[in-house]
Write an enzyme that holds these catalytic residues in place. Structure first.
Site, PDB file in Angstrom:
ATOM      1  N   SER B 346       0.836  -8.720  -3.688  1.00 28.59           N
ATOM      2  CA  SER B 346      -0.501  -9.307  -3.793  1.00 28.59           C
ATOM      3  C   SER B 346      -1.556  -8.383  -3.201  1.00 28.59           C
ATOM      4  CB  SER B 346      -0.492 -10.633  -3.034  1.00 28.59           C
ATOM      5  OG  SER B 346      -1.651 -10.785  -2.269  1.00 28.59           O
ATOM      6  N   ALA B 347      -2.774  -8.510  -3.690  1.00 26.06           N
ATOM      7  CA  ALA B 347      -3.867  -7.680  -3.175  1.00 26.06           C
ATOM      8  C   ALA B 347      -4.122  -7.971  -1.712  1.00 26.06           C
ATOM      9  CB  ALA B 347      -5.127  -7.944  -3.979  1.00 26.06           C
ATOM     10  N   CYS B 348      -3.955  -9.248  -1.323  1.00 30.10           N
ATOM     11  CA  CYS B 348      -4.245  -9.633   0.056  1.00 30.10           C
ATOM     12  C   CYS B 348      -3.300  -8.951   1.027  1.00 30.10           C
ATOM     13  CB  CYS B 348      -4.116 -11.146   0.221  1.00 30.10           C
ATOM     14  SG  CYS B 348      -5.602 -11.986  -0.301  1.00 30.10           S
ATOM     15  N   SER B 349      -2.104  -8.592   0.541  1.00 31.06           N
ATOM     16  CA  SER B 349      -1.134  -7.957   1.435  1.00 31.06           C
ATOM     17  C   SER B 349      -1.445  -6.487   1.625  1.00 31.06           C
ATOM     18  CB  SER B 349       0.275  -8.047   0.849  1.00 31.06           C
ATOM     19  OG  SER B 349       0.554  -9.361   0.514  1.00 31.06           O
TER      20      SER B 349
END
Lengths: 164, 414
Positions: B346-349
């Site tokens: 994920s982008a958030c990671s």
């Protein structure tokens, strides 16, 4: 962590006066805000749904707590920075979670008044910082998908093992 | 509040789950006691000297360094131990291969070909060389399972190609590339083009023989084989000239300055010895666990996509699944509180807020990449670890889907 585990005001609201969302699943973050606005334009109830990271869920939960009982005029004053401070300070990489939540709130407030064809004098016509940021993020993804579609290269998504 | 104070608070709130299972062997992992034991003497008992100084602790250091080179060379089918260079990480080994070869050939121009799903420690040095040294970098697209098609690669290679880099096994989705065919088409189109492969995720899972494959350079990484972090290795075929991108006092290693990480190299050596003990049996064991985990999740959780190939073309230790309508980072946190440690594309990671370039390259949409979770297994996992994961994962996904604004607007999970 506690808020992520036990978020408050979670889920859709059946008798909501106004429902607005901000962000898109493609950005990886999306929040949907439900407000029940009563007598004197006071927020009686606020709930949310979130497709997002832990910080996104926590900010949305805190925001709904913050605005409950506030008039729409008071709620309009909530900024992404205040929301972030309320959470004990978000790391810079997660600022957009707070911006997204406040963006959804401001959209909901505008939607409420535009449905009533009213515009109180405290409600500015110009978009706020949060609303602009949210729009930019959404538009960026739209452009990305358009570019991808016209290039047509990587768009043959693998259906391997898909189960429905 | 300081970062460390915040982390202390976070860890206190996290609590202690009933069982802990670590599946994030992609990003790093624990070092088993038998491997730690092999390292300990080299910190203060023997071989703690500088390996190129002429005294006993130096000679002891050099001895274990050369034993490690010999072992690694043997497992790769390399002709000579001189062809093995130890670096301080797999990232450094990839940088040495790409930048080192291009530095040695700068001024001549030419093309560099890398696959779109390479590790960033291959893609970024290639882009850096493009900016700095004037090479042209071409990225070969992959199909929806992550494969580079030899027929497609053929179109990217000509007389101007100086370097081609395609990994042996993809680090995120486990795709086992048809390496031999890829090397063959490159060499047929241009016998002077050098072929590098990042084999960090292949070592110990598929048969790697530099002679049979015909590769010129090959990267390994310590922590991908349960060894310590801080040690990597690069095989460079005799005759292939590199110029080190790093400057400093040279020691026993002619291509990588800085004092050799001797205790960690001793650990890497022990890890490799253990890796090749009962190799076939271990591979089958891990594959059994992985299959059980993957099919177990698909049976229990609706709306799950498998990222990467199925069957024999997938590395036996890899499972990568996209849980639709949930965001991957939220799922890693949710699973952590249940004692299951995984990572997400994920982008958030990521620190750049972009989802995994590997998942985008195979044609996954952003929202599919955001819900991806990577599991990596090893011979140290127990069947009970997988049973526990299969109990907890459906609950974790169901909880986040109940929060998700997507699950209600699009498809209600059944």
């Amino acid at each position: 962590m506690e808020i992520f585990r036990y978020p408050r005001n979670l889920g859709p609201m059946e008798d909501a006066t106004v429902v607005e969302s901000a962000g898109s699943p493609a950005c990886g973050d999306m929040i949907k805000l439900y407000l029940k606005v009563g007598e004197g334009d006071v927020i009686e109830k606020a709930t949310f749904e979130s497709y997002g990271c832990a910080a996104n869920i926590a900010t949305a939960s805190i925001l709904t707590e913050m605005v409950k009982g506030k008039s729409l005029r008071e709620a309009w004053q909530v900024s992404w920075k205040q929301l972030s401070d309320e959470l004990g300070g978000l790391p810079p990489i997660k600022y957009h979670c707070s911006i997204l939540a406040v963006g959804a709130l401001k959209r909901a407030i505008r939607a409420y008044y535009s449905a009533k064809s009213e515009r109180p004098e405290w409600l500015p016509e110009a978009l706020t910082l949060e609303e602009k940021q949210v729009m930019e993020e959404e538009e960026m993804m739209e452009r990305y998908y358009k570019a991808l579609g016209s290039a047509g290269s990587a768009s043959k998504a693998g259906e391997t093992g898909e189960r429905e | 509040m300081s970062v460390s104070a915040k982390l202390r608070e976070l860890l206190r709130e996290h609590g202690q789950p009933p069982r802990e299972v670590y599946f994030d062997l992609e990003n790093s992992g624990w070092v088993p006691p038998e491997i730690v034991e092999a390292m300990l003497p080299y910190f203060n008992m023997r071989g703690f000297g500088h390996p190129s100084i002429t005294h006993k602790p130096g000679w002891e250091a050099l001895e274990v360094l050369y034993e490690a080179k010999e072992l690694v060379a043997r497992t790769l089918g390399a002709g000579s131990l001189e062809e093995i260079t130890f670096t301080h990480s797999g990232t450094e080994a990839n940088n040495l291969a790409i930048l080192g070869y291009l530095l040695a050939n700068r001024g001549k121009g030419g093309k560099v070909v890398v696959s779109a799903v390479e590790h960033l420690s291959v893609i970024f040095p290639a882009e850096f060389a493009e900016k700095l040294l004037g090479f042209k970098v071409l990225r070969i697209p992959v199909d929806s399972e992550g494969f580079v098609d030899p027929e497609v690669l053929k179109n990217y290679v000509d007389r101007e190609t100086v370097l081609v880099s395609v990994q042996a096994v993809n680090h995120e989705i486990g795709t086992v590339q048809p390496l031999k065919e890829l090397v063959d088409v490159v060499k047929a189109a241009n016998p002077d083009a050098v072929f590098h492969t990042d084999a960090a995720d292949a070592y110990g899972w598929i048969d790697i023989d530099v002679e049979k494959l015909g590769v010129d350079m090959l990267t390994l990484s310590g922590h991908k084989v349960h060894g310590p972090r801080g040690v990597g290795a690069l095989y460079v075929r005799e005759g292939v000239k590199l110029e080190s991108p790093l400057r400093g006092q040279l020691s026993a290693e002619k291509l990588w300055p800085g004092v050799e990480n001797v205790p960690l190299i001793a650990g890497f050596k022990r890890a490799v010895e253990l890796l090749f003990e009962n190799l076939e049996r271990n591979i089958l064991y891990v594959k059994g666990l992985r299959d059980k985990l993957m099919s177990g999740i698909l049976e229990r959780v609706p709306h799950v996509l498998v990222n990467g190939p199925l069957d024999e073309k997938r590395a036996p230790n890899n499972a990568n699944l996209s849980f639709l309508y949930v965001e991957g980072e939220a799922l890693t946190v949710e699973l952590s509180m249940r004692g299951i440690y995984v990572s997400s594309g994920s982008a958030c990671s990521s620190r750049i807020l972009e989802p995994s370039h590997v998942l985008l390259a195979i044609g996954r949409k952003h929202e599919e990449a955001h819900g991806s979770i990577l599991f990596k297994l090893s011979r140290y996992h127990k069947p009970q670890d997988v049973d526990y994961a299969l109990e907890e994962i459906p609950k974790a996904v169901a909880r986040l889907r109940a929060i998700s604004s997507l699950a209600t607007v699009q498809v209600a999970p059944t």
